[in-house]
Design a protein around this motif. Structure first.
Motif, PDB file in Angstrom:
ATOM      1  N   THR A  84       0.838  -1.192   0.000  1.00  0.00           N
ATOM      2  CA  THR A  84       0.000   0.000   0.000  1.00  0.00           C
ATOM      3  C   THR A  84       0.880   1.253   0.000  1.00  0.00           C
ATOM      4  OG1 THR A  84      -1.677  -1.189   1.256  1.00  0.00           O
ATOM      5  CG2 THR A  84      -1.845   1.206   1.207  1.00  0.00           C
TER       6      THR A  84
ATOM      7  N   GLY B 194       2.034   1.887  -8.369  1.00  0.00           N
ATOM      8  CA  GLY B 194       1.359   0.768  -9.017  1.00  0.00           C
ATOM      9  C   GLY B 194      -0.072   1.121  -9.364  1.00  0.00           C
ATOM     10  N   ARG B 195      -0.684   0.253 -10.141  1.00  0.00           N
ATOM     11  CA  ARG B 195      -2.065   0.479 -10.559  1.00  0.00           C
ATOM     12  C   ARG B 195      -2.804  -0.847 -10.576  1.00  0.00           C
ATOM     13  NH1 ARG B 195      -3.063   3.754 -15.999  1.00  0.00           N
ATOM     14  NH2 ARG B 195      -2.177   5.351 -14.616  1.00  0.00           N
ATOM     15  N   ASP B 196      -4.016  -0.845 -10.042  1.00  0.00           N
ATOM     16  CA  ASP B 196      -4.851  -2.040 -10.037  1.00  0.00           C
ATOM     17  C   ASP B 196      -5.576  -2.164 -11.365  1.00  0.00           C
ATOM     18  OD1 ASP B 196      -4.195  -2.763  -7.409  1.00  0.00           O
ATOM     19  OD2 ASP B 196      -5.668  -1.373  -6.583  1.00  0.00           O
ATOM     20  N   THR B 197      -5.476  -3.341 -11.970  1.00  0.00           N
ATOM     21  CA  THR B 197      -6.132  -3.624 -13.240  1.00  0.00           C
ATOM     22  C   THR B 197      -6.972  -4.883 -13.089  1.00  0.00           C
ATOM     23  OG1 THR B 197      -4.375  -5.057 -14.092  1.00  0.00           O
ATOM     24  CG2 THR B 197      -4.102  -2.680 -14.401  1.00  0.00           C
TER      25      THR B 197
ATOM     26  N   ARG C 198      -2.553  -6.226  -9.972  1.00  0.00           N
ATOM     27  CA  ARG C 198      -1.838  -4.974  -9.776  1.00  0.00           C
ATOM     28  C   ARG C 198      -0.595  -4.931 -10.652  1.00  0.00           C
ATOM     29  NH1 ARG C 198      -1.870  -0.808  -6.258  1.00  0.00           N
ATOM     30  NH2 ARG C 198       0.118   0.227  -5.770  1.00  0.00           N
TER      31      ARG C 198
ATOM     32  N   GLY D   7       3.535  -4.631  -6.826  1.00  0.00           N
ATOM     33  CA  GLY D   7       2.450  -5.424  -6.274  1.00  0.00           C
ATOM     34  C   GLY D   7       2.964  -6.613  -5.503  1.00  0.00           C
TER      35      GLY D   7
END
Length: 215
Positions: free
Chosen positions: A168, A172-175, A179, A183
């Motif tokens: 956290t 990064g990016r959640d897809t 992630r 991740g």
């Protein structure tokens, strides 16, 4: 004359009662023998705690979940060794011209591979030894320190598992596929890619008889 069914079944309750008395006598005899044996032996010694022996620990559930073929430690260690090996071998080949195969033969014969693997194993297990229960609440002791996680095998996520790291706040990016970036599974996939890359490199070098970065 033929005996009636009622008369034939009449002795059954008496026979059952006789067997019950015999069983009571037998059990009483067994108890007396046990009491005599305990008295002859004196105060019994305290049994050793269960699971404290070397074999018990080696074949415990925690040992299997950690070090078995499908445990969390082997893949983490293999992936980290592969990432380090691929990166350093590529640089060495670029600057010196020595192929991956030549470097591997040297490392195996001079103990370099064993040293690297030992250091990686120690670094992998270090988080479980150095864990602070105030910062990272955990259960278990020694190398088998874990946190409850329903999605983990047997509900135990060991502290040496990269997926136990809290990412956290990291880039990064959640897809929909998971992630991307820093991740929980990034290191796992990078390690797998490095292992596949090493195997392909050795196969290509074996087929072409020269390195691929400096042919």
């Amino acid at each position: 004359p033929a005996q009636s069914p009622a008369a034939a079944s009449a002795p059954a309750p008496a026979a059952a009662a006789g067997r019950a008395r015999d069983n009571e006598i037998d059990w009483a005899e067994i108890e007396r023998n046990n009491e005599q044996a305990r008295a002859a032996m004196g105060t019994p010694s305290t049994p050793a705690p269960a699971g404290d022996g070397l074999l018990e620990r080696a074949f415990s559930a925690d040992a299997q979940l950690l070090f078995a073929v499908d445990g969390c430690v082997p893949e983490v260690v293999n992936g980290r060794v592969a990432m380090f090996g691929f990166f350093t071998a590529a640089l060495t080949e670029i600057f010196t011209g020595k192929s991956f195969t030549t470097q591997l033969a040297y490392n195996l014969s001079h103990g370099v591979s064993f040293t690297i693997a030992s250091l990686v194993i120690a670094g992998t297990l270090a988080p479980m030894i150095m864990a602070d229960p105030k910062e990272t609440p955990y259960e278990g002791t020694g190398f088998a320190r874990w946190r409850p996680e329903p999605r983990a095998k047997a509900g135990r996520q060991y502290l040496c598992d990269p997926r136990a790291i809290d990412t956290t706040g990291l880039p990064g990016r959640d897809t929909p596929l998971g992630r991307v970036g820093f991740g929980a599974t990034a290191e796992t996939w990078n390690g797998r890619a490095a292992m596949v890359g090493l195997m392909l490199t050795f196969l290509i070098e074996g087929a072409t008889h020269h390195g691929i970065f400096r042919g």
